[in-house]
Design a protein around this motif. Structure first.
Motif, short mmCIF file in Angstrom:
data_model
loop_
_atom_site.label_atom_id
_atom_site.label_comp_id
_atom_site.label_asym_id
_atom_site.label_seq_id
_atom_site.Cartn_x
_atom_site.Cartn_y
_atom_site.Cartn_z
N VAL A 1 -17.62 101.74 130.24
CA VAL A 1 -18.29 101.82 131.47
C VAL A 1 -19.45 101.04 131.62
N GLN B 1 -18.43 111.45 132.80
CA GLN B 1 -17.78 109.92 132.60
C GLN B 1 -17.23 109.35 133.73
N THR B 2 -16.34 110.51 134.50
CA THR B 2 -15.73 110.00 135.74
C THR B 2 -16.66 109.47 136.89
N VAL C 1 -10.65 108.01 130.30
CA VAL C 1 -11.90 108.32 130.78
C VAL C 1 -12.22 109.81 130.42
N VAL D 1 -8.01 103.02 138.29
CA VAL D 1 -8.18 104.17 137.84
C VAL D 1 -6.96 105.33 138.00
N VAL E 1 -15.54 105.48 125.59
CA VAL E 1 -15.57 105.40 127.31
C VAL E 1 -17.05 104.76 127.67
N LEU F 1 -10.13 109.85 139.90
CA LEU F 1 -10.58 110.29 138.66
C LEU F 1 -10.81 111.66 138.64
N LEU G 1 -17.93 105.83 135.72
CA LEU G 1 -16.85 104.97 136.05
C LEU G 1 -16.92 104.60 137.65
#
Length: 505
Positions: free
Chosen positions: A156, A103-104, A145, A136, A152, A46, A107
């Motif tokens: 998740v 966000q990464t 993502v 991913v 997003v 990611l 996730l």
């Protein structure tokens, strides 16, 4: 407890009990390392996408979040939950890179939580880690993502929910008590609340999840109902009481009525003579009749409701009259309305390409959005809404990978196909192992699919991204489809070890 387990325990010689216990303890000790490997591997992949598309990818929705949070024009057109995260990132860092990085991380953490939960149902650890890493690495997911989109965190949260449901199924399989411990109840409550706060169709997903779990995980019934009702209540009270008290402007119900306006346009294009003079007089105050007829597109309401010819202020004034026109259309031509709805929701059920799917935002395209949006030109955040890769090589590779995963659409962009794959995998495992509880793993996918079928305004791939992600993540379940003859269901190593240890002692 499962009959097989009790039979195995009764027939096992006492001298053999320490060996299985030691194996469980050793596997328990390896579990944290396995989780760490899963998180590190997915986060590393990611980070590649984050460097390539730094600080993120943008759409008109992204600009609206940034405009609201930097000009004080807070409104409920988009979930305030996500707009607040955009505001926080802008206030603390002066941009959105911190948000997209978060966000990464979220996730990666969610995938780790999900695969460690799914592993309790069986299958080798390498298969679950591989599924998470491959997921991913897929360009549609890796670029998704990085988008500044409310969808997003919505996806998740689905990943975390899958991990919680998997743990409940595993406890059911092992016969553990309590069937629904407090830690999982609190996790489910938080996940469902966020689900409802990030998107309105989270309410439908929550209802479907609770209904399915009541059927196949009956021992969890009371806490399931409490968690679902509490989450829905908190989300509704937030929207109805808290946000108005904080000065957030109600965007009105016009967005919710856009699908009705789309139905009217399609119906008018098909049979203009079926509309009375009174109906057309009202419609003409909102948009020229020629626009109603020519903009009709069963795949999307946007050509009708977002065109310059459509007066949204007038539509808000005459919304009750337009709803009445829609009601008469429904009575006169129910098949036409239903057919239009099925067409508009085809992203949720049709496995074939429709040729007009809206995919993830593209880098640089924000310049065009800024040029056409006079509101955003007044925002001080307009200088932060541009992709500026930290590595040109990473960016070039990301662009090439995305270009190679446009076709076939049915594989890369049709979430409906991955929903069907999830049903097939989960159904096969439940049938082969004679475990209806496993069906709970498909409830989130079903909730998303039903929510899109119920109300949808365009062919946005993002509306089915949760089934896309969950479908791929569930594939290793196939390795657990056959239950070994004469063997007991495998107990979770962390939860089973203390009890077994006590027996040995």
């Amino acid at each position: 407890m499962d009959d097989d387990t009790s039979g195995e325990t009764a027939s096992r010689p006492a001298a053999e009990s320490p060996a299985p216990t030691r194996r469980r303890l050793l596997r328990r000790d390896r579990l944290p390392a396995y989780a760490l490997v899963s998180f590190a591997a997915t986060q590393l992949v990611l980070l590649f996408w984050w460097v390539a598309y730094y600080p993120g990818l943008f759409s008109p929705d992204s600009l609206n979040y940034m405009w609201q949070s930097t000009t004080g024009n807070w409104n409920t057109h988009h979930p305030i939950t996500y707009t607040s995260l955009v505001w926080l990132s802008l206030q603390l860092t002066g941009g959105v890179a911190a948000l997209t990085l978060l966000q990464t991380v979220a996730l990666a953490a969610g995938l780790t939580y999900a695969v460690t939960g799914l592993r309790r149902l069986g299958g080798p650890g390498w298969a679950w880690t591989t599924a998470a890493v491959v997921l991913v690495a897929l360009p549609p997911v890796g670029s998704f993502v990085l988008a500044v989109w409310k969808d997003v965190p919505f996806v998740v949260v689905h990943v975390f929910l899958l991990g919680t449901v998997a743990r409940l199924v595993a406890r059911r399989r092992a016969g553990d008590t309590p069937a629904f411990p407090r830690s999982l109840f609190l996790a489910l409550l938080a996940e469902l609340t966020l689900l409802c706060l990030f998107r309105q169709n989270g309410f439908i997903v929550t209802a479907v999840l609770i209904a399915v779990c009541l059927l196949v995980l009956r021992a969890t019934a009371v806490r399931m109902i409490v968690a679902g009702l509490t989450a829905i209540t908190v989300a509704l009270l937030t929207n109805w009481l808290l946000l108005p008290a904080l000065g957030v402007r109600d965007a009105g119900s016009l967005v919710a009525l856009e699908t009705l306006f789309g139905d009217i346009a399609v119906g008018y294009a098909d049979d203009p003579a079926g509309f009375s003079a009174t109906d057309t007089a009202v419609m003409a105050q909102v948009a020229p009749l020629s626009h109603w007829r020519e903009s009709a597109d069963c795949y999307s309401v946007d050509p009708t409701v977002w065109a310059p010819a459509f007066d949204r202020d007038a539509a808000a004034v005459h919304k009750s009259e337009l709803v009445s026109i829609w009601g008469r259309l429904l009575k006169r031509s129910p098949g036409g309305v239903i057919g239009g709805r099925l067409c508009r929701s085809s992203i949720g059920w049709n496995p074939a390409s429709t040729g007009n799917v809206a995919r993830n935002p593209n880098p640089w395209s924000v310049k065009a959005y800024v040029a056409r949006d006079p509101l955003f030109r007044a925002s001080p955040a307009r200088y932060d809404a541009y992709s500026a890769p930290r590595s040109q090589a990473a960016y070039d590779l990301a662009v090439q990978l995305n270009a190679r995963t446009v076709n076939p659409e049915w594989l890369w962009w049709r979430g409906a196909n991955w929903a069907y794959a999830a049903y097939l995998v989960v159904g096969l495992v439940a049938w082969r192992r004679r475990e209806p509880a496993v069906l709970a793993l498909a409830s989130l996918t079903a909730g998303n699919q039903l929510s899109v079928l119920a109300i949808n305004n365009m062919q946005g791939a993002r509306y089915m991204f949760a089934p896309y992600v969950l479908g791929i993540l569930l594939l290793p379940l196939l390795l657990t489809a056959r239950r070994p003859t004469g063997s007991a269901p495998e107990r979770d190593p962390v939860e089973a070890a203390p009890a077994e240890s006590g027996q040995v002692g």
